[in-house]
Design a protein around this motif. Structure first.
Motif, PDB file in Angstrom:
ATOM      1  N   THR A   8      -4.522  -5.695  43.537  1.00 22.16           N
ATOM      2  CA  THR A   8      -5.560  -6.700  43.290  1.00 22.16           C
ATOM      3  C   THR A   8      -4.908  -7.888  42.593  1.00 22.16           C
ATOM      4  O   THR A   8      -4.572  -7.820  41.416  1.00 22.16           O
ATOM      5  CB  THR A   8      -6.686  -6.124  42.414  1.00 22.16           C
ATOM      6  N   MET A   9      -4.731  -8.976  43.327  1.00 21.02           N
ATOM      7  CA  MET A   9      -4.047 -10.142  42.788  1.00 21.02           C
ATOM      8  C   MET A   9      -4.947 -11.008  41.914  1.00 21.02           C
ATOM      9  O   MET A   9      -4.472 -11.756  41.074  1.00 21.02           O
ATOM     10  CB  MET A   9      -3.484 -10.983  43.937  1.00 21.02           C
ATOM     11  N   GLY A  38     -13.487  -5.137  38.168  1.00 19.24           N
ATOM     12  CA  GLY A  38     -13.747  -5.544  39.542  1.00 19.24           C
ATOM     13  C   GLY A  38     -12.572  -6.226  40.203  1.00 19.24           C
ATOM     14  O   GLY A  38     -11.489  -6.384  39.644  1.00 19.24           O
ATOM     15  N   GLY A  39     -12.829  -6.690  41.413  1.00 24.69           N
ATOM     16  CA  GLY A  39     -11.768  -7.187  42.280  1.00 24.69           C
ATOM     17  C   GLY A  39     -11.565  -6.153  43.373  1.00 24.69           C
ATOM     18  O   GLY A  39     -11.695  -4.940  43.133  1.00 24.69           O
ATOM     19  N   GLY A  40     -11.270  -6.623  44.585  1.00 23.91           N
ATOM     20  CA  GLY A  40     -11.256  -5.742  45.746  1.00 23.91           C
ATOM     21  C   GLY A  40     -10.532  -4.430  45.575  1.00 23.91           C
ATOM     22  O   GLY A  40     -11.100  -3.349  45.765  1.00 23.91           O
ATOM     23  N   VAL A 135      -4.411  -3.687  50.166  1.00 25.92           N
ATOM     24  CA  VAL A 135      -4.231  -5.020  49.601  1.00 25.92           C
ATOM     25  C   VAL A 135      -5.566  -5.737  49.758  1.00 25.92           C
ATOM     26  O   VAL A 135      -5.940  -6.104  50.869  1.00 25.92           O
ATOM     27  CB  VAL A 135      -3.099  -5.773  50.330  1.00 25.92           C
ATOM     28  N   SER A 136      -6.285  -5.915  48.646  1.00 23.93           N
ATOM     29  CA  SER A 136      -7.662  -6.363  48.774  1.00 23.93           C
ATOM     30  C   SER A 136      -8.019  -7.421  47.746  1.00 23.93           C
ATOM     31  O   SER A 136      -7.723  -7.282  46.564  1.00 23.93           O
ATOM     32  CB  SER A 136      -8.604  -5.156  48.625  1.00 23.93           C
ATOM     33  N   GLY A 137      -8.669  -8.479  48.223  1.00 26.24           N
ATOM     34  CA  GLY A 137      -9.118  -9.551  47.344  1.00 26.24           C
ATOM     35  C   GLY A 137      -8.455 -10.870  47.657  1.00 26.24           C
ATOM     36  O   GLY A 137      -7.527 -10.962  48.472  1.00 26.24           O
ATOM     37  N   SER A 138      -8.922 -11.909  47.008  1.00 27.63           N
ATOM     38  CA  SER A 138      -8.406 -13.252  47.246  1.00 27.63           C
ATOM     39  C   SER A 138      -7.031 -13.440  46.618  1.00 27.63           C
ATOM     40  O   SER A 138      -6.632 -12.718  45.706  1.00 27.63           O
ATOM     41  CB  SER A 138      -9.382 -14.285  46.673  1.00 27.63           C
TER      42      SER A 138
END
Length: 312
Positions: A8-9, A38-40, A135-138
């Motif tokens: 989560t970047m 939170g975060g993908g 690999v998930s999130g903006s």
């Protein structure tokens, strides 16, 4: 035991509460306040662990809010690998207006990440040991567009299957590396990626098939909210309706979907069955208010019901 890692970047502290009505200027009293990590990728790990798997969270964390995020992840008893940054971890807010039944979501950009920080993250990912890397999130500001493709290159060298769930430049840059096992765009993200309206099942399937044919991803799972979803791979296209529910909140539905689908794939299920399990998890998440995620018993109940519906 099924073993995944998540990256989560641009994580967040998810704050949710409800109020009777939303007004401008006036002070509004909220209740049922909740704070969650939170975060993908972090959300995916939470649901994956609930389903009985093992997950290690890799994530960027900085400032006072970063310390709070670390504590929240520990409260959820997740195995974590924190990658320190100078910037402050962001905070996102979800407000449920009881009078209208509307939900208001406020999401900020998050910190700017320096080259040294994202390179440190890339090096850490090079040491990951798992079956699937989600690999998930903006992508936060400062991180190059092809960062997720670089992550996939390192993972593929070690025979780790990479699952991508991002938007904008993170999605486009990740697919450009042609190293993705499963990609999960929402219909809105797929429209932005292709620059097309995608107003019919045929055009959605065509766009998903293009990703597969170009070798960008082996499986493409398109989620479409109340319209269900579509799975495309070399075997063809599977179109499924949504699981019928009365939604309380859409927060976390996509992450719950992805966690359940990966959990099913990791346990040896066929992609079509894993896709259906994912749709059940997305529906289960939508049943929960605020920022809560899907619960295993609800996922399995809805999955069983959807199977019975398909059989009729």
């Amino acid at each position: 035991m099924m073993n995944i890692a998540t990256l989560t970047m641009n994580p967040t502290i998810d704050v949710s509460f409800e109020t009777d009505r939303v007004f401008h200027t006036r002070k509004m009293r909220g209740r049922n306040e909740c704070h969650a990590p939170g975060g993908g990728g972090i959300n995916v790990a939470r649901v994956f662990v609930r389903l009985g798997g093992n997950a290690r969270c890799y994530y960027l964390s900085g400032g006072a809010t970063g310390a709070a995020l670390d504590g929240l992840i520990d409260l959820h008893q997740l195995v974590r690998s924190r990658i320190a940054i100078a910037g402050e971890t962001r905070v996102s807010t979800s407000v449920y207006e009881r009078g209208s039944g509307h939900e208001y979501r406020f999401v900020t950009e998050g910190p700017t990440v320096s080259p040294g920080e994202w390179q440190d993250c890339l090096d850490r990912i090079g040491e990951v040991r798992c079956d699937y890397l989600v690999v998930s999130g903006s992508l936060p500001r400062g991180v190059p567009e092809d960062f997720y493709a670089q992550v996939a290159d390192r993972a593929n060298e070690r025979d780790i299957r990479v699952v991508l769930d991002s938007s904008g430049r993170g999605l486009a840059g990740g697919l450009a590396g042609r190293g993705i096992y499963l990609v999960k765009p929402s219909i809105g993200e797929l429209r932005s990626l292709t620059g097309r309206d995608l107003a019919s099942d045929e055009t959605i399937a065509e766009a998903a098939k293009g990703i597969v044919d170009r070798g960008e991803a082996e499986h493409v799972a398109v989620t479409m909210g109340r319209d269900g979803g579509l799975l495309c791979n070399a075997s063809g296209v599977l179109r499924l309706p949504a699981v019928p529910i009365k939604a309380a909140s859409t927060v976390g539905a996509g992450d719950s979907f992805l966690a359940a689908m990966v959990h099913s794939l990791a346990s040896g299920q066929a992609p079509g069955d894993a896709f259906r399990f994912g749709l059940a998890a997305g529906a289960a998440a939508a049943l929960t208010p605020g920022t809560d995620l899907a619960q295993p018993d609800e996922i399995r109940r809805l999955f069983a019901d959807s199977g019975a519906s398909s059989a009729r």
